[in-house]
Each structure stands twice: as C-alpha cells, then as structure tokens.
Design a protein around this motif. Structure first.
Motif, PDB file in Angstrom:
ATOM      1  N   TYR A   7      98.470 -76.256  53.958  1.00 42.11           N
ATOM      2  CA  TYR A   7      99.716 -76.320  53.193  1.00 42.11           C
ATOM      3  C   TYR A   7     100.583 -77.324  53.932  1.00 42.11           C
ATOM      4  O   TYR A   7     101.194 -76.983  54.945  1.00 42.11           O
ATOM      5  CB  TYR A   7     100.415 -74.964  53.168  1.00 42.11           C
TER       6      TYR A   7
ATOM      7  N   ILE B 196     100.634 -77.267  57.777  1.00 42.33           N
ATOM      8  CA  ILE B 196     100.083 -75.988  58.238  1.00 42.33           C
ATOM      9  C   ILE B 196      98.637 -75.850  57.782  1.00 42.33           C
ATOM     10  O   ILE B 196      98.346 -75.846  56.586  1.00 42.33           O
ATOM     11  CB  ILE B 196     100.887 -74.801  57.666  1.00 42.33           C
TER      12      ILE B 196
ATOM     13  N   ALA C 276      95.719 -73.595  57.135  1.00 40.95           N
ATOM     14  CA  ALA C 276      95.561 -72.149  56.932  1.00 40.95           C
ATOM     15  C   ALA C 276      94.118 -71.694  57.109  1.00 40.95           C
ATOM     16  O   ALA C 276      93.870 -70.555  57.498  1.00 40.95           O
ATOM     17  CB  ALA C 276      96.076 -71.756  55.547  1.00 40.95           C
TER      18      ALA C 276
ATOM     19  N   ALA D 275      94.699 -59.743  60.054  1.00 38.86           N
ATOM     20  CA  ALA D 275      96.129 -59.425  60.118  1.00 38.86           C
ATOM     21  C   ALA D 275      96.893 -60.201  59.053  1.00 38.86           C
ATOM     22  O   ALA D 275      96.363 -61.134  58.436  1.00 38.86           O
ATOM     23  CB  ALA D 275      96.666 -59.771  61.506  1.00 38.86           C
ATOM     24  N   ASN D 276      98.129 -59.835  58.885  1.00 38.32           N
ATOM     25  CA  ASN D 276      99.051 -60.566  58.018  1.00 38.32           C
ATOM     26  C   ASN D 276      99.104 -62.026  58.478  1.00 38.32           C
ATOM     27  O   ASN D 276      99.246 -62.295  59.657  1.00 38.32           O
ATOM     28  CB  ASN D 276     100.422 -59.901  58.175  1.00 38.32           C
ATOM     29  N   GLY D 277      98.953 -62.955  57.546  1.00 39.14           N
ATOM     30  CA  GLY D 277      99.046 -64.375  57.904  1.00 39.14           C
ATOM     31  C   GLY D 277      97.745 -64.992  58.400  1.00 39.14           C
ATOM     32  O   GLY D 277      97.705 -66.180  58.731  1.00 39.14           O
ATOM     33  N   ALA D 278      96.659 -64.215  58.444  1.00 37.14           N
ATOM     34  CA  ALA D 278      95.391 -64.738  58.970  1.00 37.14           C
ATOM     35  C   ALA D 278      94.768 -65.787  58.055  1.00 37.14           C
ATOM     36  O   ALA D 278      93.952 -66.597  58.493  1.00 37.14           O
ATOM     37  CB  ALA D 278      94.410 -63.584  59.186  1.00 37.14           C
ATOM     38  N   GLY D 279      95.140 -65.747  56.763  1.00 35.97           N
ATOM     39  CA  GLY D 279      94.563 -66.708  55.816  1.00 35.97           C
ATOM     40  C   GLY D 279      93.689 -66.057  54.750  1.00 35.97           C
ATOM     41  O   GLY D 279      92.986 -66.745  54.010  1.00 35.97           O
ATOM     42  N   LYS D 280      93.761 -64.740  54.647  1.00 37.07           N
ATOM     43  CA  LYS D 280      92.890 -64.009  53.707  1.00 37.07           C
ATOM     44  C   LYS D 280      93.150 -64.423  52.261  1.00 37.07           C
ATOM     45  O   LYS D 280      92.223 -64.713  51.510  1.00 37.07           O
ATOM     46  CB  LYS D 280      93.097 -62.487  53.862  1.00 37.07           C
ATOM     47  N   SER D 281      94.433 -64.423  51.864  1.00 39.55           N
ATOM     48  CA  SER D 281      94.749 -64.788  50.474  1.00 39.55           C
ATOM     49  C   SER D 281      94.370 -66.245  50.202  1.00 39.55           C
ATOM     50  O   SER D 281      93.866 -66.566  49.118  1.00 39.55           O
ATOM     51  CB  SER D 281      96.236 -64.585  50.183  1.00 39.55           C
ATOM     52  N   THR D 282      94.603 -67.093  51.177  1.00 39.48           N
ATOM     53  CA  THR D 282      94.254 -68.507  51.019  1.00 39.48           C
ATOM     54  C   THR D 282      92.749 -68.659  50.777  1.00 39.48           C
ATOM     55  O   THR D 282      92.318 -69.446  49.931  1.00 39.48           O
ATOM     56  CB  THR D 282      94.669 -69.302  52.275  1.00 39.48           C
TER      57      THR D 282
ATOM     58  N   GLU E 296      97.027 -60.576  45.073  1.00 40.58           N
ATOM     59  CA  GLU E 296      97.875 -59.723  45.909  1.00 40.58           C
ATOM     60  C   GLU E 296      99.165 -59.438  45.142  1.00 40.58           C
ATOM     61  O   GLU E 296      99.720 -60.321  44.477  1.00 40.58           O
ATOM     62  CB  GLU E 296      98.177 -60.495  47.199  1.00 40.58           C
TER      63      GLU E 296
HETATM   64  N1  LIG Z   1     102.366 -71.646  49.703  1.00 34.15           N
HETATM   65  C1  LIG Z   1     102.383 -71.760  51.036  1.00 34.15           C
HETATM   66  N2  LIG Z   1     103.047 -72.754  51.658  1.00 34.15           N
HETATM   67  C2  LIG Z   1     103.040 -72.890  53.004  1.00 34.15           C
HETATM   68  N3  LIG Z   1     102.372 -72.058  53.846  1.00 34.15           N
HETATM   69  C3  LIG Z   1     101.689 -71.049  53.297  1.00 34.15           C
HETATM   70  C4  LIG Z   1     101.654 -70.831  51.866  1.00 34.15           C
HETATM   71  N4  LIG Z   1     100.893 -69.746  51.632  1.00 34.15           N
HETATM   72  C5  LIG Z   1     100.479 -69.311  52.833  1.00 34.15           C
HETATM   73  N5  LIG Z   1     100.952 -70.079  53.827  1.00 34.15           N
HETATM   74  C6  LIG Z   1     100.687 -69.906  55.280  1.00 34.15           C
HETATM   75  O1  LIG Z   1      99.284 -69.909  55.466  1.00 34.15           O
HETATM   76  C7  LIG Z   1      98.887 -68.904  56.402  1.00 34.15           C
HETATM   77  C8  LIG Z   1      97.923 -67.937  55.750  1.00 34.15           C
HETATM   78  O2  LIG Z   1      98.594 -67.205  54.735  1.00 34.15           O
HETATM   79  P1  LIG Z   1      97.834 -66.167  53.788  1.00 34.15           P
HETATM   80  O3  LIG Z   1      96.591 -66.802  53.300  1.00 34.15           O
HETATM   81  O4  LIG Z   1      98.811 -65.675  52.798  1.00 34.15           O
HETATM   82  O5  LIG Z   1      97.453 -65.003  54.831  1.00 34.15           O
HETATM   83  P2  LIG Z   1      97.107 -63.469  54.591  1.00 34.15           P
HETATM   84  O6  LIG Z   1      96.730 -63.289  53.151  1.00 34.15           O
HETATM   85  O7  LIG Z   1      95.974 -63.199  55.531  1.00 34.15           O
HETATM   86  O8  LIG Z   1      98.312 -62.674  54.963  1.00 34.15           O
HETATM   87  C9  LIG Z   1     100.173 -68.271  56.884  1.00 34.15           C
HETATM   88  O9  LIG Z   1     100.553 -68.907  58.070  1.00 34.15           O
HETATM   89  C10 LIG Z   1     101.167 -68.562  55.778  1.00 34.15           C
HETATM   90  O10 LIG Z   1     102.469 -68.619  56.262  1.00 34.15           O
END
Ligand SMILES: Nc1ncnc2c1ncn2[C@@H]1O[C@H](COP(=O)(O)OP(=O)(O)O)[C@@H](O)[C@H]1O
Ligand SMILES: [Mg+2]
Length: 235
Positions: free
Chosen positions: A11, A14, A16, A35-42, A83
């Motif tokens: 992103y 950043i 991810a 954990a939260n922020g690990a990149g799972k949703s990405t 999510e």
């Molecule tokens: N749309 C976005 N723009 C910028 N950074 C993002 C965005 N979505 C996620 N991130 C960053 O990418 C990383 C992974 O996020 P995410 O995939 O949501 O993790 P998880 O689902 O494991 O909590 C985090 O550091 C988050 O802040």
C-alpha cells in the motif's frame, strides 16, 4: 487447488505481504492465523482480486488469476466473506442473497442454492424480507456467509467470521462452516485471530507475521507448538 508463490502486496510505501508462499488443496479447511495487522486480510484480498500483487503469482485450478478482475475470480469459483461482514444494510435479506448470485446464469441452480442456505440458517428464511441492517451481528455474519455461498464457490474465503460475536453464536457458525465443507465439498480458507477455534476446525494452518509466513503445519501440531501457544492461544 490454490497456489501462491512469492506474492508481494504494497500500500504505497507500506509493504503488507513479503513474498508469501501458500497452498490449499481441494476439500481442505485451512486456516491462516496472525495478529492484528499481520496482513491476513490483504492476503485474502490478493486472492479475490481486491488487492493487486506487485510480484508473484496466484494459481487457481491450474491457471494464473492474479491479474483478473474480482468478478472474473468469483466466476471461477472463489468467493470471499469480508471482514466486518459488509452486507447491504438497506437491502432485504433476500436481496442481499440475490446479489451474491449476480454472476450466475442458471436460475434453477440459484433457487436450489437459496433453499440450501435457508436450510443451513433457518433464521434467514424467517427474516427474508427484513432489512439486512436490522439483523443482529451473528445474523449478519450468517447472511454474509450465505451471500458468498450464493455464488456457488468451490473455494470459500472467510475473514475473521468470529469477530465481535458471542461464543454461542461463534460455535454455531463454525459448526456450519464444517458442515458446508463436508456436505458441499467446499474448500475453506479461514482467516482468524481466534486461533484456538480456527485450529480446531482446520486440518492445516499457516502463521502470518508482519506479512511473512513464518510457520505451517497440521492444525494438531500448531495447537501443541509452544511458540504458537504463547503468541496466539494465550496459554
Ligand atoms: N488500505 C490500506 N492502506 C494502507 N495500509 C493498509 C491498508 N490496508 C491495510 N494496510 C496495512 O497493511 C498491513 C496489513 O493489514 P491487514 O491485511 O488488514 O492485516 P490483518 O488483516 O492481519 O489485521 C497493516 O500494517 C495495515 O495497516
Ligand atoms: Mg484483517
């Protein structure tokens, strides 16, 4: 069924996901914990075409899908339960479900699948004319899962289905996820922060830390692993 090789997603500045390798075989329930922020949703969004990898490849049923638009990926048999559910609050339960079938051209199959999701979640049948936004959190999660099933996926992606729900509702939803996998032969990729629960329904798991897969093993071994227990199981 699904293979990811060296997948990187950023992103802006950043990064991810840093070169993720992962494999899901047909018929499995596989979980991704982290954990939260690990990149799972990405990672899930990369599979469903909502996040574009800048590097690496994603193969589904032998064909590369990483450059396809999201609707083409749904047509190939992958659907995602996002999510936070993301149902349409101003549409009825039934309209939400119909939207899940938007890419299909087999009206009889769609009717059969509507009956199927109503049999899985009878509460949705009795609420079919109610607005989505007026459902409880658990009912909205049931609707989100059902809407994804209306595309008749062979691979179902679930992003933290337990988030914010009461334990009894979570148990109910997880038992239905197992049922969908067993009866409908739907392959399931389950993303969870609730690792304890996820590792009990999955056969295998991956651990994601800071955008990297740091471990993969059978669910039983991960449940017993000291590092996993301390980091994700709170024991
Ligand atoms: N749309 C976005 N723009 C910028 N950074 C993002 C965005 N979505 C996620 N991130 C960053 O990418 C990383 C992974 O996020 P995410 O995939 O949501 O993790 P998880 O689902 O494991 O909590 C985090 O550091 C988050 O802040
Ligand atoms: Mg997430």
């Amino acid at each position: 069924m699904l293979k990811m090789r060296g997948v990187e997603v950023s992103y802006g500045k950043i990064c991810a996901l840093h070169g993720v390798d992962l494999e899901i075989r047909s018929g499995e329930i596989v979980t991704l914990i982290g954990a939260n922020g690990a990149g799972k949703s990405t990672l899930l969004m990369a599979i469903s075409g909502l996040a574009r990898p800048i590097q690496g490849c994603i193969e589904f049923l032998g064909e590369e899908i990483q450059a396809l638009p999201p609707n083409r990926i749904v047509e190939r048999g992958i659907s995602q339960v996002p999510e936070g559910r993301r149902i349409f609050p101003q549409l009825t339960v039934r309209e939400n479900l119909e939207l899940g079938a938007f890419c299909r051209h087999d009206p009889q199959g769609v009717r059969d699948d509507l009956a199927y999701v109503f049999s899985l979640f009878p509460i949705l049948a009795s609420r079919s004319q109610q607005l989505g936004g007026t459902l409880s959190g658990g009912e909205q999660q049931m609707l989100a899962i059902s809407r994804a099933l209306m595309a008749r996926p062979s691979l179902l992606l679930l992003d933290e289905p337990s988030l914010g729900l009461a334990p009894i509702v979570i148990r109910q939803i997880f038992s239905i996820i197992q049922k969908i996998n067993q009866e409908h032969k739907t392959t399931v990729f389950l993303v969870e922060q609730n690792a304890n629960l996820a590792l009990k329904v999955a056969s295998r798991g991956y651990v994601l830390e800071n955008g990297r897969v740091t471990m993969t093993d059978s669910a039983d071994n991960l449940l017993r692993h000291e590092g996993v227990r301390q980091a994700y199981l709170g024991v």
